[in-house]
Design a protein around this motif. Sequence first.
Motif, PDB file in Angstrom:
ATOM      1  N   UNK A 227       0.812  -1.224   0.000  1.00  0.00           N
ATOM      2  CA  UNK A 227       0.000   0.000   0.000  1.00  0.00           C
ATOM      3  C   UNK A 227       0.843   1.271   0.000  1.00  0.00           C
ATOM      4  N   UNK A 228       1.946   1.267   0.750  1.00  0.00           N
ATOM      5  CA  UNK A 228       2.803   2.455   0.800  1.00  0.00           C
ATOM      6  C   UNK A 228       3.472   2.701  -0.544  1.00  0.00           C
ATOM      7  N   UNK A 229       3.932   1.627  -1.174  1.00  0.00           N
ATOM      8  CA  UNK A 229       4.597   1.759  -2.473  1.00  0.00           C
ATOM      9  C   UNK A 229       3.624   2.281  -3.519  1.00  0.00           C
ATOM     10  N   UNK A 230       2.401   1.761  -3.507  1.00  0.00           N
ATOM     11  CA  UNK A 230       1.391   2.217  -4.460  1.00  0.00           C
ATOM     12  C   UNK A 230       0.980   3.664  -4.197  1.00  0.00           C
ATOM     13  N   UNK A 231       1.202   4.127  -2.964  1.00  0.00           N
ATOM     14  CA  UNK A 231       0.883   5.514  -2.611  1.00  0.00           C
ATOM     15  C   UNK A 231       2.031   6.463  -2.928  1.00  0.00           C
ATOM     16  N   UNK A 232       3.140   5.907  -3.423  1.00  0.00           N
ATOM     17  CA  UNK A 232       4.253   6.753  -3.846  1.00  0.00           C
ATOM     18  C   UNK A 232       5.354   6.932  -2.827  1.00  0.00           C
ATOM     19  N   UNK A 233       5.265   6.247  -1.671  1.00  0.00           N
ATOM     20  CA  UNK A 233       6.295   6.370  -0.646  1.00  0.00           C
ATOM     21  C   UNK A 233       7.456   5.425  -0.942  1.00  0.00           C
ATOM     22  N   UNK A 234       8.637   5.778  -0.452  1.00  0.00           N
ATOM     23  CA  UNK A 234       9.731   4.827  -0.422  1.00  0.00           C
ATOM     24  C   UNK A 234       9.418   3.820   0.683  1.00  0.00           C
ATOM     25  N   UNK A 235       9.920   2.603   0.557  1.00  0.00           N
ATOM     26  CA  UNK A 235       9.591   1.587   1.549  1.00  0.00           C
ATOM     27  C   UNK A 235      10.821   0.782   1.949  1.00  0.00           C
ATOM     28  N   UNK A 236      10.812   0.338   3.198  1.00  0.00           N
ATOM     29  CA  UNK A 236      11.845  -0.571   3.702  1.00  0.00           C
ATOM     30  C   UNK A 236      11.141  -1.684   4.468  1.00  0.00           C
ATOM     31  N   UNK A 254      21.187   3.511   7.543  1.00  0.00           N
ATOM     32  CA  UNK A 254      21.990   3.668   6.325  1.00  0.00           C
ATOM     33  C   UNK A 254      21.124   3.538   5.076  1.00  0.00           C
ATOM     34  N   UNK A 255      20.172   2.592   5.110  1.00  0.00           N
ATOM     35  CA  UNK A 255      19.282   2.401   3.962  1.00  0.00           C
ATOM     36  C   UNK A 255      18.472   3.665   3.703  1.00  0.00           C
ATOM     37  N   UNK A 256      17.940   4.257   4.780  1.00  0.00           N
ATOM     38  CA  UNK A 256      17.123   5.462   4.634  1.00  0.00           C
ATOM     39  C   UNK A 256      17.957   6.618   4.095  1.00  0.00           C
ATOM     40  N   UNK A 257      19.187   6.750   4.581  1.00  0.00           N
ATOM     41  CA  UNK A 257      20.061   7.812   4.081  1.00  0.00           C
ATOM     42  C   UNK A 257      20.340   7.632   2.592  1.00  0.00           C
ATOM     43  N   UNK A 258      20.530   6.372   2.172  1.00  0.00           N
ATOM     44  CA  UNK A 258      20.782   6.103   0.757  1.00  0.00           C
ATOM     45  C   UNK A 258      19.557   6.421  -0.096  1.00  0.00           C
ATOM     46  N   UNK A 259      18.364   6.119   0.432  1.00  0.00           N
ATOM     47  CA  UNK A 259      17.140   6.422  -0.309  1.00  0.00           C
ATOM     48  C   UNK A 259      16.983   7.925  -0.518  1.00  0.00           C
ATOM     49  N   UNK A 260      17.472   8.691   0.446  1.00  0.00           N
ATOM     50  CA  UNK A 260      17.319  10.136   0.361  1.00  0.00           C
ATOM     51  C   UNK A 260      18.404  10.833  -0.422  1.00  0.00           C
ATOM     52  N   UNK A 261      19.463  10.113  -0.790  1.00  0.00           N
ATOM     53  CA  UNK A 261      20.577  10.777  -1.468  1.00  0.00           C
ATOM     54  C   UNK A 261      20.844  10.242  -2.867  1.00  0.00           C
ATOM     55  N   UNK A 262      20.157   9.150  -3.233  1.00  0.00           N
ATOM     56  CA  UNK A 262      20.410   8.559  -4.543  1.00  0.00           C
ATOM     57  C   UNK A 262      19.501   9.172  -5.597  1.00  0.00           C
ATOM     58  N   UNK A 263      20.050   9.724  -6.665  1.00  0.00           N
ATOM     59  CA  UNK A 263      19.218  10.302  -7.725  1.00  0.00           C
ATOM     60  C   UNK A 263      18.362   9.246  -8.401  1.00  0.00           C
TER      61      UNK A 263
END
Length: 263
Positions: A227-236, A254-263
């Motif tokens: 549901x979160x992915x279909x709503x457009x959120x990043x997910x872990x 670390x995963x969250x930081x990578x999600x926020x910094x990767x183009x």
Amino acid sequence: MGHVEGSPCHYKVQEPQERYSQSSKIFRAEKSIIIYVIVMKAILINFDNCVIEVSEKSIKELEYVVFEITSVIDRERIKVLAEELFTIIRRLSYERLSLDEKEVLKIALQEFLKRMGEVYPNLDDVIEVHFTENPTRRFISDDFKGFLKAVHGKYRLYLFTTEEERFVRRILRNSEIDPNLFDRIYSMKDYEEKSFPELLKVILKENKLKPEECVLVGGDVVMDIIPAKLSGLKTVLFSRFLDGFSSSYEELEKIIEELGSTP
């Protein structure tokens, strides 16, 4: 090359611009590339299956319980049933946060006996004998506390739960965690007529967040992640029980930081 914060992450290539060089008398085509980078602003965490921990009862101890409350005498069958009882206790410990441990154990034993088609007259005695000295208990792990310390101030933090907010706050305080570290605790009980995707929309709207600015940490693929992915959120997907997934909050940070910094 431009850098725009808070916008969706994608590449935008402008149309070639023709320039005429008087000296060389040739045309030169140039392309400019603008990179938009996500700035992660908020973390949404499922309290029920990502934060709360349940201490594990000894399977050997549960074998004694199975032997006492059922008519089964085969040793191998008792071992299998002890595993089943353990699974029921663990599931209910997560699902029934509003109940104390003894109430959860009694319901678990009743469910187990119903599956077996058996009855035991006094489950309170069983709980008193087998669970008093080493009770199943709920707690919040030290590594989650470390995770909170690491991300607090970097991101807005939101918890969501199927239980009432007051029970979540009580468990947090009992674990020496200030509930006010979280920007908001959302209880599904306050939004009973809404589906989980609808609750996500409420969270985003109330806090003026865009889906691409948020990462949801969940422990269930069907109930949380999809549901979160279909709503457009990043997910872990966070789990201590699956091979190949994040099993520590240090790794999760670390995963969250990578999600926020990767183009």
